[in-house]
Design an enzyme around this catalytic site. Structure first.
Site, PDB file in Angstrom:
ATOM      1  N   TYR A 287      39.829  49.643  45.974  1.00 43.16           N
ATOM      2  CA  TYR A 287      39.081  50.540  45.091  1.00 43.16           C
ATOM      3  C   TYR A 287      38.244  51.549  45.875  1.00 43.16           C
ATOM      4  O   TYR A 287      37.790  52.543  45.300  1.00 43.16           O
ATOM      5  CB  TYR A 287      38.194  49.726  44.150  1.00 43.16           C
ATOM      6  CG  TYR A 287      38.980  48.808  43.250  1.00 43.16           C
ATOM      7  CD1 TYR A 287      39.784  49.318  42.250  1.00 43.16           C
ATOM      8  CD2 TYR A 287      38.932  47.423  43.415  1.00 43.16           C
ATOM      9  CE1 TYR A 287      40.523  48.479  41.425  1.00 43.16           C
ATOM     10  CE2 TYR A 287      39.662  46.577  42.601  1.00 43.16           C
ATOM     11  CZ  TYR A 287      40.461  47.119  41.614  1.00 43.16           C
ATOM     12  OH  TYR A 287      41.196  46.290  40.808  1.00 43.16           O
TER      13      TYR A 287
ATOM     14  N   HIS B  72      44.711  47.224  31.846  1.00 40.78           N
ATOM     15  CA  HIS B  72      44.215  46.794  33.147  1.00 40.78           C
ATOM     16  C   HIS B  72      43.450  47.919  33.854  1.00 40.78           C
ATOM     17  O   HIS B  72      42.673  47.657  34.776  1.00 40.78           O
ATOM     18  CB  HIS B  72      45.373  46.326  34.029  1.00 40.78           C
ATOM     19  CG  HIS B  72      44.958  45.385  35.113  1.00 40.78           C
ATOM     20  ND1 HIS B  72      44.519  44.105  34.874  1.00 40.78           N
ATOM     21  CD2 HIS B  72      44.898  45.543  36.465  1.00 40.78           C
ATOM     22  CE1 HIS B  72      44.214  43.516  36.020  1.00 40.78           C
ATOM     23  NE2 HIS B  72      44.437  44.371  36.996  1.00 40.78           N
TER      24      HIS B  72
ATOM     25  N   ARG C  73      39.759  47.367  33.956  1.00 41.07           N
ATOM     26  CA  ARG C  73      39.268  46.504  35.039  1.00 41.07           C
ATOM     27  C   ARG C  73      39.169  47.294  36.343  1.00 41.07           C
ATOM     28  O   ARG C  73      38.199  47.151  37.092  1.00 41.07           O
ATOM     29  CB  ARG C  73      40.203  45.312  35.189  1.00 41.07           C
ATOM     30  CG  ARG C  73      39.853  44.342  36.309  1.00 41.07           C
ATOM     31  CD  ARG C  73      40.783  43.138  36.239  1.00 41.07           C
ATOM     32  NE  ARG C  73      40.838  42.380  37.481  1.00 41.07           N
ATOM     33  CZ  ARG C  73      40.043  41.369  37.785  1.00 41.07           C
ATOM     34  NH1 ARG C  73      39.097  41.021  36.927  1.00 41.07           N
ATOM     35  NH2 ARG C  73      40.176  40.701  38.920  1.00 41.07           N
TER      36      ARG C  73
ATOM     37  N   HIS D 113      38.397  37.874  43.084  1.00 50.73           N
ATOM     38  CA  HIS D 113      39.364  38.040  44.169  1.00 50.73           C
ATOM     39  C   HIS D 113      39.095  37.011  45.267  1.00 50.73           C
ATOM     40  O   HIS D 113      37.936  36.779  45.647  1.00 50.73           O
ATOM     41  CB  HIS D 113      39.284  39.443  44.766  1.00 50.73           C
ATOM     42  CG  HIS D 113      39.796  40.506  43.853  1.00 50.73           C
ATOM     43  ND1 HIS D 113      39.513  41.849  44.015  1.00 50.73           N
ATOM     44  CD2 HIS D 113      40.588  40.429  42.744  1.00 50.73           C
ATOM     45  CE1 HIS D 113      40.114  42.547  43.061  1.00 50.73           C
ATOM     46  NE2 HIS D 113      40.761  41.706  42.284  1.00 50.73           N
TER      47      HIS D 113
ATOM     48  N   ARG E 111      40.296  40.641  32.761  1.00 42.74           N
ATOM     49  CA  ARG E 111      41.709  40.929  32.548  1.00 42.74           C
ATOM     50  C   ARG E 111      41.999  40.837  31.050  1.00 42.74           C
ATOM     51  O   ARG E 111      41.214  40.276  30.283  1.00 42.74           O
ATOM     52  CB  ARG E 111      42.594  39.948  33.316  1.00 42.74           C
ATOM     53  CG  ARG E 111      42.408  40.009  34.835  1.00 42.74           C
ATOM     54  CD  ARG E 111      43.285  38.974  35.523  1.00 42.74           C
ATOM     55  NE  ARG E 111      43.173  39.021  36.976  1.00 42.74           N
ATOM     56  CZ  ARG E 111      42.295  38.350  37.692  1.00 42.74           C
ATOM     57  NH1 ARG E 111      41.439  37.537  37.070  1.00 42.74           N
ATOM     58  NH2 ARG E 111      42.253  38.458  39.007  1.00 42.74           N
TER      59      ARG E 111
ATOM     60  N   LYS F 102      43.124  34.032  36.322  1.00 44.89           N
ATOM     61  CA  LYS F 102      44.272  34.105  37.216  1.00 44.89           C
ATOM     62  C   LYS F 102      44.057  33.170  38.398  1.00 44.89           C
ATOM     63  O   LYS F 102      42.993  33.136  39.003  1.00 44.89           O
ATOM     64  CB  LYS F 102      44.452  35.545  37.709  1.00 44.89           C
ATOM     65  CG  LYS F 102      45.710  35.767  38.527  1.00 44.89           C
ATOM     66  CD  LYS F 102      45.862  37.222  38.884  1.00 44.89           C
ATOM     67  CE  LYS F 102      47.130  37.453  39.697  1.00 44.89           C
ATOM     68  NZ  LYS F 102      47.293  38.886  40.060  1.00 44.89           N
TER      69      LYS F 102
END
Length: 482
Positions: free
Chosen positions: A464, A429, A432, A455, A298, A323
């Site tokens: 994706y 972003h 990514r 994640h 990120r 994150k």
């Protein structure tokens, strides 16, 4: 050109003083001829009269110190300028503009046309006191006071009640160990919710209760036309307020009007488009973008990297406090090793010059500063992408160097996208998103991609699969196998 001839010996750190007397007659004569034209240029650019003298002063300081046909000397000039702790970032940026106009439009130096003046100025953008890197230390929350309950009566003043609610939320979040990004989001939404209750409902948030939350969610959906994800974010913030601050452990909400549920697929650039964008970026922005695409970082994860987080032996990058306060290890692209080592060598020399000049400190959390009081001056703790200037900590006032501002990186990337002729609404972003999509297209297992991205749920990574050139993790069609 006669201006590129004799010059005094270059020693910028000793000659940056704006009161330095120019001893070279050639320089004096040339300046007499050039600076009236520079004054006219400043008038054409609508520079205020009070600022014109400062622009001329910066241009003269550069012109009498640096050999104009030597770009590295110009970089060293600004590095020395950035070590002045008394120089605000806006003055550094003013100096960059002044020198850029003088070199490009008055001296007509060839290298000045292609030099990244904007990128140099962007490296000096300071971090705001409430920035995610500093906010938790800059905004102090006092311990809870055992105050008596507020008696029934007139409504409290809106500003005072909003401040009180925000302070209670910050205290509860920090005691719960949640991230500062969550703190910013919850404070924002509950401040708006408090104003809504006091102004529209004529009640305090605690008195409004469950019905007040439902009314505000309906207001967001029907009058503000927010998306379902925004509405859900506001709901989570208000539920936290009710449970952790007001102590309402159990309550039931009526189903509010749903927000817009249109969820757009992520924007993904092709490999060719990414190379085109990178070709229009200069370092350090180019190197930061390569790390975001090559390692799936990120934006803030890339900018907050420190020297110690790069492990060339293992070929990995350690991402700390990503994150959700998660830590993970991502691969270091082998193609970037030489560029990274060259970048680190330059930054190490700059850090050595900082130490020699009496500075060299880097921002560190207060808890680490207490534990390792000398670490802020050590090389491993320096930021991989440091800012061009020094600035004080918003609370302790300790002078230190921070990482470059994310807004600067975003502006550089947007400009590179425009120059590359890409019409997609790509952001930092997007790199990514492209990292994950291209790995899946190459046949990498989705669980591996989930782990690299950090994640918690594989369903987040599965989005994706919908933007791949060849769905099914790059698997062939049965017809192609026959």
């Amino acid at each position: 050109m006669s201006l590129l001839l004799a010059r005094s010996s270059y020693s910028p750190c000793k000659t940056l003083s704006l009161r330095k007397t120019v001893c070279v007659n050639l320089v004096q004569d040339t300046a007499t001829d050039l600076f009236p034209a520079y004054e006219q240029l400043l008038d054409q650019r609508n520079i205020p009269p009070k600022a014109k003298s400062h622009y001329s002063r910066w241009a003269k300081a550069w012109f009498t110190t640096v050999t104009p046909d030597n770009p590295p000397a110009t970089l060293e000039f600004f590095q020395c300028l950035g070590r002045r702790s008394s120089l605000p970032a806006w003055q550094f940026q003013q100096a960059v503009r002044a020198v850029a106009w003088f070199a490009r439009d008055i001296l007509h130096i060839p290298w000045a046309e292609s030099f990244d003046w904007r990128g140099l100025a962007d490296q000096a953008k300071p971090l705001e006191p409430d920035h995610r890197t500093l906010g938790r230390e800059a905004i102090r929350v006092p311990p809870a006071k055992s105050a008596p309950a507020v008696p029934a009566g007139p409504l409290p003043e809106t500003a005072g009640e909003v401040a009180r609610i925000c302070e209670e939320i910050r205290r509860a979040i920090r005691l719960g160990g949640l991230s500062y990004a969550t703190e910013q989001t919850y404070v924002h939404w509950n401040a708006r919710f408090t104003r809504f209750c006091l102004i529209r409902l004529k009640q305090t948030p605690q008195d409004a209760g469950e019905q007040g939350i439902t009314d505000y969610l309906n207001y967001l959906a029907l009058e503000r036309n927010v998306s379902a994800s925004t509405q859900k974010q506001a709901l989570n913030a208000m539920v936290f307020l009710a449970r952790k601050v007001f102590g309402q452990t159990e309550f039931t909400l009526e189903k509010p009007a749903p927000g817009h549920t249109h969820r757009r697929p992520p924007i993904v650039l092709t490999r060719e488009e990414i190379q085109a964008v990178l070709a229009h970026l200069e370092n350090p922005w180019k190197l930061a973008a390569q790390l975001m695409y090559g390692s799936g970082l990120r934006l803030m994860e890339a900018l907050r990297l420190r020297v110690k987080d790069i492990d060339f032996g293992q070929g990995t990058i350690i991402v700390n406090d990503g994150k959700g306060a998660k830590h993970r290890v991502v691969p270091l692209p082998r193609a970037l090793e030489s560029c990274l080592k060259e970048h680190l060598a330059k930054e190490k020399q700059k850090h050595a010059d900082d130490l020699a000049g009496g500075c060299g400190d880097v921002h560190m959390p207060e808890s680490l500063m207490r534990k390792y009081p000398n670490a802020s001056r050590e090389w491993p703790w320096q930021f991989l992408f440091p800012s061009a200037t020094l600035c004080p900590h918003p609370r302790s006032k300790r002078i230190a160097r921070y990482h470059v501002h994310e807004f600067s990186m975003q502006r550089q990337f947007k400009e590179a996208t425009r120059k590359a002729g890409i019409s997609k609404p790509a952001t930092c972003h997007t790199l990514r998103h492209s990292f994950a999509t291209h790995l899946l297209e190459s046949g990498i297992d989705i669980r591996t991609v989930q782990d690299l991205l950090g994640h918690s749920d594989v369903s987040t990574t599965m989005i994706y699969l919908h933007v791949m050139k060849r769905p099914g993790a790059g698997g062939p069609s049965p017809l192609d196998l026959s």
